[in-house]
Write an enzyme that holds these catalytic residues in place. Structure first.
Site, PDB file in Angstrom:
ATOM      1  N   LYS A 147       0.824  -1.212   0.000  1.00  0.00           N
ATOM      2  CA  LYS A 147       0.000   0.000   0.000  1.00  0.00           C
ATOM      3  C   LYS A 147       0.855   1.258   0.000  1.00  0.00           C
ATOM      4  O   LYS A 147       0.505   2.266  -0.617  1.00  0.00           O
ATOM      5  CB  LYS A 147      -0.955  -0.028   1.195  1.00  0.00           C
ATOM      6  CG  LYS A 147      -2.055  -1.080   1.081  1.00  0.00           C
ATOM      7  CD  LYS A 147      -2.985  -1.039   2.283  1.00  0.00           C
ATOM      8  CE  LYS A 147      -4.172  -1.974   2.098  1.00  0.00           C
ATOM      9  NZ  LYS A 147      -3.777  -3.371   1.990  1.00  0.00           N
TER      10      LYS A 147
ATOM     11  N   GLU B 127      -3.453   6.752   8.346  1.00  0.00           N
ATOM     12  CA  GLU B 127      -4.361   7.489   7.461  1.00  0.00           C
ATOM     13  C   GLU B 127      -5.476   8.115   8.276  1.00  0.00           C
ATOM     14  O   GLU B 127      -5.842   7.607   9.341  1.00  0.00           O
ATOM     15  CB  GLU B 127      -4.998   6.546   6.429  1.00  0.00           C
ATOM     16  CG  GLU B 127      -4.152   6.225   5.235  1.00  0.00           C
ATOM     17  CD  GLU B 127      -4.903   5.398   4.208  1.00  0.00           C
ATOM     18  OE1 GLU B 127      -4.349   5.226   3.129  1.00  0.00           O
ATOM     19  OE2 GLU B 127      -6.035   4.946   4.482  1.00  0.00           O
TER      20      GLU B 127
ATOM     21  N   HIS C 297     -14.963  -6.543   6.973  1.00  0.00           N
ATOM     22  CA  HIS C 297     -14.207  -5.850   5.919  1.00  0.00           C
ATOM     23  C   HIS C 297     -14.172  -6.641   4.613  1.00  0.00           C
ATOM     24  O   HIS C 297     -13.340  -6.380   3.745  1.00  0.00           O
ATOM     25  CB  HIS C 297     -12.770  -5.555   6.374  1.00  0.00           C
ATOM     26  CG  HIS C 297     -12.690  -4.679   7.586  1.00  0.00           C
ATOM     27  ND1 HIS C 297     -12.945  -3.330   7.552  1.00  0.00           N
ATOM     28  CD2 HIS C 297     -12.389  -4.978   8.880  1.00  0.00           C
ATOM     29  CE1 HIS C 297     -12.800  -2.818   8.769  1.00  0.00           C
ATOM     30  NE2 HIS C 297     -12.464  -3.797   9.582  1.00  0.00           N
TER      31      HIS C 297
ATOM     32  N   ARG D 218      -5.522  -8.327 -10.161  1.00  0.00           N
ATOM     33  CA  ARG D 218      -6.090  -9.622 -10.549  1.00  0.00           C
ATOM     34  C   ARG D 218      -7.548  -9.422 -10.926  1.00  0.00           C
ATOM     35  O   ARG D 218      -8.084  -8.313 -10.836  1.00  0.00           O
ATOM     36  CB  ARG D 218      -6.010 -10.590  -9.368  1.00  0.00           C
ATOM     37  CG  ARG D 218      -6.635 -10.017  -8.094  1.00  0.00           C
ATOM     38  CD  ARG D 218      -6.794 -11.034  -7.003  1.00  0.00           C
ATOM     39  NE  ARG D 218      -7.118 -10.424  -5.713  1.00  0.00           N
ATOM     40  CZ  ARG D 218      -8.316  -9.991  -5.346  1.00  0.00           C
ATOM     41  NH1 ARG D 218      -9.330 -10.061  -6.207  1.00  0.00           N
ATOM     42  NH2 ARG D 218      -8.533  -9.474  -4.155  1.00  0.00           N
TER      43      ARG D 218
END
Length: 499
Positions: A118, A202, A237, A294
């Site tokens: 990330k 974040e 999630h 993908r």
């Protein structure tokens, strides 16, 4: 330009079968690999050839990259399609495939590696005009320094594992007093899950929506976006319901998000099918989240609204062909909804419910598609993700697609295990979903296990009452005191129970 004549699908279940069906339509021979637990699976029967990799555990079967490459050499295979999960986002595997002279049906190892982190992904897209969630650009372990950054960003903040996914290595911090504890937990979980303790910070977006853009790129540098998918209905999630297009995305926003996604793809010289994920706040500001290098589980809804076979496009791109269409050629046709049918018990915190499919009958009809990898009588293995199938509907309007989905869920007959179908039906009928006014907190805000109590029509209630009375009379046939009045009282009591 090489042509793929024989394709090995390094996966299992519904995605293997789905890939093989397209390959067959393209005149390509297929090879299935399987574990001992999947010996009788439909994807094994469908393939032209099949090879057992080993015992049920993934580490002893589907994750054996070198053994899979050896199988390819023995059977004169031209290419490997990894599907999703397992080895699909493993840069080392993709490189070994290419180094062995085989075609990897997916992006380059470089693209997988960059977008697999990330932090690396955020740095790569930094030179493009792509909105990013406020936060650190590098991994951070210095707690005092991290506290300063968190205070500057403003609480609540999110601590995330750089190599993370599926909610692992992710911690929400509401205030400074709990920062150190949550930081330690995030690092520990990141090391345990990914072998990499790198974390970053974040700003935590309140009331977020999860909206993603499907892209396709060829090896000549052309990239297009195939519009968006709304994926905000999640538990733990992980997505349960997806739709395309999103009910809140305007044409202007769609264009901006699509162009941003193309920029992300170009930032890592991407080719093949990929998905750029965005988080969207309550004011419809969008921020780059990550890129999945993908095919996505939810790719069918995009296929339904665009008429494009994404697996076919993947194969053509892997052969070196340029894209056969441009951005201007793409149009949104109607609306599509997908629900994931998991072997999970929604009444018990969505815990896996492993067992045998005693009854398994798929819904059928116009605008209904089922992608699955099971048949009636099969057992759901404990070793893998508990998804049984994906149920997809398509109609001219969003409401039409929702209504068609509800009918399809009612027609889907599964017994022997608990599934998420009842939850999906509840969600689709909920006012928040039908209005489009929902976010990723849908489950915690609206769902309670008791809402899934059985629903009966007036006719069903009457029939059940009659059956209950008949059972009562048969079991008390030797009792002389029974009267018609007693029977009426029992019937009334059963009606009250059912109501």
């Amino acid at each position: 330009m090489p042509r793929i004549k024989k394709l090995l699908v390094a996966n299992r279940g519904e995605i293997s079968l789905r890939i093989m069906k397209t390959a067959k339509e393209m005149g390509i021979k297929t090879v299935a690999v399987f574990s001992e637990a999947d010996r009788l699976s439909p994807h094994v029967k469908f393939a032209d050839e099949a090879v057992c990799l080993g015992p049920p555990a993934s580490a002893q079967s589907y994750l054996l990259g070198e053994k899979i490459i050896e199988v390819c050499k023995e059977l004169n295979v031209d290419a490997i399609h990894p599907g999703y999960g397992f080895l699909s986002e493993n840069a080392d595997f993709a490189k070994k495939v290419s180094d062995s002279g085989l075609i990897f049906v997916g992006p380059s190892p470089h693209s997988i590696e960059v977008m697999g982190s990330k932090l690396a992904a955020k740095q790569a897209v930094g030179k493009y005009d792509i909105p990013l969630v406020p936060g650190t650009e590098e991994a951070i372990s210095d707690i005092p320094e991290a506290k300063k950054i968190a205070k500057k960003i403003g609480y609540p903040i999110l601590i995330k594992a750089s190599a993370g996914g599926g909610g692992k290595g992710m911690r929400i911090v509401e205030n400074e007093s709990e920062f150190e504890e949550q930081m330690d937990r995030a690092i520990s979980e990141a090391i345990s899950s990914f072998g990499d303790g790198a974390v970053f910070i974040e700003k935590f977006i309140i009331s977020p929506r999860h909206i993603e853009i499907q892209i396709l790129g060829d090896q000549q540098g052309n990239v297009v976006y195939l519009f968006e998918r709304e994926c905000s209905i999640q538990r733990r999630h992980q997505k349960v319901i997806e739709e395309a297009p999103s009910s809140v995305v305007t044409p202007k926003m769609r264009k901006a998000m699509g162009e941003a996604a193309v920029g992300v793809a170009k930032a890592c010289d991407y080719y093949g099918a990929g998905t750029v994920e965005f988080i969207v706040d309550d004011r419809l500001n969008f921020y780059f989240l990550e890129m999945n290098t993908r095919l996505q589980v939810e790719h069918p809804v995009t296929e339904m609204i665009t008429g494009k076979d994404l697996v076919k496009e993947q194969i053509l791109i892997a052969e070196g062909n340029p894209l056969s269409f441009s951005q201007e050629d793409l149009r949104i046709n109607g609306h599509s909804v997908e629900v994931r049918v998991y072997a999970e018990d929604p009444k018990n915190n969505f815990l896996p419910d492993i067992g045998t499919l005693n009854t398994y009958r798929r819904p059928q009809g116009p605008g209904i598609r089922v992608d699955d990898g099971f048949e009636e009588g099969m057992k759901i293995p404990i070793y893998y993700d508990p998804m049984i199938a994906k149920l997809i509907t398509h109609a001219e309007t969003r409401q039409g697609a929702i209504e068609r989905m509800i009918s399809a869920i009612e027609d889907y007959q599964i017994s022997g295990i608990q599934t998420t179908l009842s939850f999906c039906k509840f969600a689709l009928k909920h006012e928040a979903f039908s209005s489009g006014n929902f976010d990723t907190k849908f489950v915690e805000e609206y769902f309670k296990p008791e809402v899934l109590e059985p629903e009966f029509s007036a006719e069903e209630k009457e029939l059940l009452a009659a059956l209950a009375i008949e059972f009562y009379e048969n079991s008390n046939s030797g009792t002389k005191q029974k009267t018609e009045l007693t029977g009426e009282k029992e019937k009334s009591a059963w009606r009250k129970r059912l109501n």
